[in-house]
Structure formats: C-alpha cells, structure tokens
Design a protein around this motif. Sequence first.
Motif: not given
Length: 189
Positions: A6, A8, A31, A33-34, A42, A44, A46, A56-57, A59, A62
């Motif tokens: 999962g 990024p 947590w 950061t991507g 990708t 976001g 996570y 898990t992202r 939602d 962005t």
Amino acid sequence: AIVATGLPTLPSWDLAPAGLKAVFGREGDLWLTGGDGSYGGTGGLYRSTNSGALFTRVDSVTSARKVGFGKAAPGQDYPAIYLVGTVDGVYGFFRSDDEAASWVRINDDEHQFGTVYCITGDPRLYGRVYVGTGGRGTVYGDPLSPMRPAMQPVNPVGTNWTIRFPSESGFDYVLEQTPGLGPDMGWMD
C-alpha cells in the motif's frame, strides 16, 4: 522480514517528500507523506496501524509534504494531526481532530511561509502548531479569540524581535528573527 504493501510510488530522484512519523504513545501507528504525485508518483497521505505492514491512503489528501502530531482536542483521545499538503483540492496547513476523517485549514493563502521543512503540534497545548520554514525561522500558531490587530511587535530586543499577526482563519502566527542575522532579512516588508 515484513514486506510493506500500500506504499506510494515516488520517482527515485525525488524522495524528499517522503516522510515517516510515528504517533506518540501508540504502538505501530505510522503516517507516511508521499508528496504531490508529480512525475508519475502516487502522492498523498498514508497510515499504518500495524507497524508498517500495510499502509492505507487517506482519500481526502491528494498531496502531503509534512505531517506531525499534537495534543488531542478536548473530548478526543487521538492526537491532533497537522499536515502541510492538499486537502479537497486546497493547498495549505491543516489540522484533523478525528484521525484524518475531516480537516480544518489553519492558515490562509497569504501565510504559506515559503518552504516548509517540518510541522508538529504542541504535545501539551491543544491547537498550538510549530512550523519550521526555510528562511523565515520557526513559526508557531495558536488559536485566536478574538482577532488581534494585523501586526504587533512583541518584546523587541536589539536586532532580535518577534512579530505576531493573525490569519483570517483564526490563528496567531509568530515569526522570530534568528539571532545575529540582522534586521534586513528581506522577508519582512
């Protein structure tokens, strides 16, 4: 060894947006950061609650540049989450009091503070946020009640001074000049 899933994707030459933070007092709660998803990534925000085995992202986020944690809101037991990123199409600084289910913007378009290297909340004072900037020193914000005048000097001493000003979103930001750099930093008008 556990292989994480999962995660990024980021270009190999741009890993700077990726940052991993553990939530204090919560074993295995991470947590990540991507960044903003540019150049084929990708992006976001996570979260993993199992020590990084599965991410898990979130939602509504962005892009995520930086994330940090502070004292939980009154009536909550999970720490407040602070984010530099894009939530529902708006870039800024955000706080979530419900494990990223919803976000409140805590800055405005006029208070972006250039490059941000870190963001975190105060572990003892709910709502206080600290932001480490590139060239503007350390900025911290407190919830305001009521709004104060646009700018007020606080305890000026020689060339080291502090300026306090509110944003329209109801936070009081404080800029402190780094000692020894002189009064002509160029970032104050």
